[in-house]
Write a protein that holds these residues in place. Structure first.
Motif, PDB file in Angstrom:
ATOM      1  N   VAL A 236      72.842 -58.680 -68.966  1.00  0.00           N
ATOM      2  CA  VAL A 236      72.621 -57.499 -68.206  1.00  0.00           C
ATOM      3  C   VAL A 236      71.898 -58.239 -67.009  1.00  0.00           C
ATOM      4  N   ILE A 237      72.121 -57.811 -65.722  1.00  0.00           N
ATOM      5  CA  ILE A 237      71.734 -58.387 -64.617  1.00  0.00           C
ATOM      6  C   ILE A 237      71.143 -57.132 -63.870  1.00  0.00           C
ATOM      7  N   GLU A 238      70.100 -57.546 -62.909  1.00  0.00           N
ATOM      8  CA  GLU A 238      69.834 -56.478 -61.816  1.00  0.00           C
ATOM      9  C   GLU A 238      69.498 -57.138 -60.412  1.00  0.00           C
ATOM     10  N   LEU A 239      69.796 -56.261 -59.440  1.00  0.00           N
ATOM     11  CA  LEU A 239      69.767 -56.662 -58.269  1.00  0.00           C
ATOM     12  C   LEU A 239      68.450 -56.204 -57.502  1.00  0.00           C
ATOM     13  N   GLY A 240      67.820 -57.051 -56.906  1.00  0.00           N
ATOM     14  CA  GLY A 240      66.520 -56.696 -56.078  1.00  0.00           C
ATOM     15  C   GLY A 240      66.795 -56.767 -54.530  1.00  0.00           C
ATOM     16  N   ILE A 241      66.810 -55.557 -53.821  1.00  0.00           N
ATOM     17  CA  ILE A 241      66.916 -55.902 -52.485  1.00  0.00           C
ATOM     18  C   ILE A 241      65.781 -55.347 -51.810  1.00  0.00           C
ATOM     19  N   THR A 242      65.277 -55.896 -50.689  1.00  0.00           N
ATOM     20  CA  THR A 242      63.943 -55.627 -49.942  1.00  0.00           C
ATOM     21  C   THR A 242      64.507 -55.916 -48.401  1.00  0.00           C
ATOM     22  N   ALA A 243      64.128 -54.599 -47.571  1.00  0.00           N
ATOM     23  CA  ALA A 243      64.027 -54.964 -46.319  1.00  0.00           C
ATOM     24  C   ALA A 243      62.857 -55.879 -45.749  1.00  0.00           C
ATOM     25  N   THR A 244      63.297 -56.831 -44.950  1.00  0.00           N
ATOM     26  CA  THR A 244      62.248 -57.581 -44.664  1.00  0.00           C
ATOM     27  C   THR A 244      61.997 -57.577 -42.944  1.00  0.00           C
ATOM     28  N   GLU A 245      62.911 -56.923 -42.387  1.00  0.00           N
ATOM     29  CA  GLU A 245      62.873 -56.791 -40.659  1.00  0.00           C
ATOM     30  C   GLU A 245      63.445 -55.907 -40.298  1.00  0.00           C
TER      31      GLU A 245
ATOM     32  N   LYS B 271      80.406 -59.785 -54.073  1.00  0.00           N
ATOM     33  CA  LYS B 271      80.995 -58.440 -53.837  1.00  0.00           C
ATOM     34  C   LYS B 271      79.965 -57.191 -54.171  1.00  0.00           C
ATOM     35  N   TRP B 272      79.275 -57.219 -55.243  1.00  0.00           N
ATOM     36  CA  TRP B 272      78.631 -56.379 -55.936  1.00  0.00           C
ATOM     37  C   TRP B 272      77.098 -56.467 -54.900  1.00  0.00           C
ATOM     38  N   ILE B 273      76.913 -57.418 -54.498  1.00  0.00           N
ATOM     39  CA  ILE B 273      75.575 -57.709 -53.406  1.00  0.00           C
ATOM     40  C   ILE B 273      75.773 -56.905 -52.376  1.00  0.00           C
ATOM     41  N   ASP B 274      76.997 -57.180 -51.888  1.00  0.00           N
ATOM     42  CA  ASP B 274      77.285 -56.747 -50.168  1.00  0.00           C
ATOM     43  C   ASP B 274      77.332 -55.223 -50.544  1.00  0.00           C
ATOM     44  N   GLU B 275      78.048 -54.628 -51.511  1.00  0.00           N
ATOM     45  CA  GLU B 275      78.230 -53.198 -51.723  1.00  0.00           C
ATOM     46  C   GLU B 275      76.879 -52.382 -51.868  1.00  0.00           C
TER      47      GLU B 275
ATOM     48  N   THR C 263      69.002 -52.621 -33.582  1.00  0.00           N
ATOM     49  CA  THR C 263      70.171 -52.184 -33.999  1.00  0.00           C
ATOM     50  C   THR C 263      70.518 -52.745 -35.373  1.00  0.00           C
ATOM     51  N   SER C 264      69.551 -53.739 -36.018  1.00  0.00           N
ATOM     52  CA  SER C 264      70.025 -54.184 -37.339  1.00  0.00           C
ATOM     53  C   SER C 264      68.605 -54.119 -38.320  1.00  0.00           C
ATOM     54  N   ILE C 265      69.122 -54.307 -39.563  1.00  0.00           N
ATOM     55  CA  ILE C 265      67.967 -54.571 -40.616  1.00  0.00           C
ATOM     56  C   ILE C 265      68.222 -55.603 -41.263  1.00  0.00           C
ATOM     57  N   THR C 266      67.367 -56.521 -41.613  1.00  0.00           N
ATOM     58  CA  THR C 266      67.369 -57.670 -42.362  1.00  0.00           C
ATOM     59  C   THR C 266      66.843 -57.650 -43.685  1.00  0.00           C
ATOM     60  N   LEU C 267      67.816 -57.975 -44.866  1.00  0.00           N
ATOM     61  CA  LEU C 267      67.234 -57.875 -46.194  1.00  0.00           C
ATOM     62  C   LEU C 267      67.252 -59.272 -46.880  1.00  0.00           C
ATOM     63  N   ARG C 268      66.388 -59.067 -48.152  1.00  0.00           N
ATOM     64  CA  ARG C 268      66.446 -60.434 -48.894  1.00  0.00           C
ATOM     65  C   ARG C 268      67.053 -59.838 -50.439  1.00  0.00           C
ATOM     66  N   CYS C 269      67.755 -60.529 -51.114  1.00  0.00           N
ATOM     67  CA  CYS C 269      68.294 -60.136 -52.402  1.00  0.00           C
ATOM     68  C   CYS C 269      67.997 -61.220 -53.297  1.00  0.00           C
ATOM     69  N   GLU C 270      67.704 -60.730 -54.615  1.00  0.00           N
ATOM     70  CA  GLU C 270      67.501 -61.758 -55.910  1.00  0.00           C
ATOM     71  C   GLU C 270      68.293 -60.866 -56.890  1.00  0.00           C
TER      72      GLU C 270
END
Length: 112
Positions: A46-55, A8-12, A59-66
């Motif tokens: 303590v965690i961290e979310l890394g999000i990067t746009a890859t494409e 849920k946190w990742i999607d938000e 009409t869309s945007i694609t991300l990668r998450c770690e």
């Protein structure tokens, strides 16, 4: 840590990232690929979310998450593909015109 809460946190967080990149609050999650839980997180970590746009699509945007442990840097979870779609006021996919990541400028400093 319950995996559903983390997702849920990742999607938000990813939605906030996409809204910032596309400059439009009307976006929807279209796809979340395989979710790979690499290791576990424990209460108090303590965690961290890394999000990067890859494409950038039309009409869309694609991300990668770690997700990582902030202290040990150990990977907790990876998602290789999250696709979000830009929507018009009518709720239909609409071109966004972006081709690369936009970085926000640092806020202006107040004069003393």
């Amino acid at each position: 840590m319950f995996g559903g809460s983390l997702l849920k946190w990742i999607d938000e967080e990813a939605a906030i990232y996409v809204i910032t990149q596309l400059g439009n609050q009307r976006v929807v999650t279209k796809l979340i690929s395989e979710i790979n839980f690499v290791s576990s997180a424990r209460e108090g970590d303590v965690i961290e979310l890394g999000i990067t746009a890859t494409e950038f699509g039309r009409t869309s945007i694609t991300l990668r998450c770690e997700v990582r442990n902030k202290i040990t840097r150990e990977s907790i979870l990876t998602i290789n593909r999250m696709v979000f779609v830009n929507l018009s006021d009518e709720g239909k996919p609409t071109p966004h015109g972006k081709t690369q990541i936009t970085y926000m400028d640092a806020p202006a400093r107040f004069a003393a």
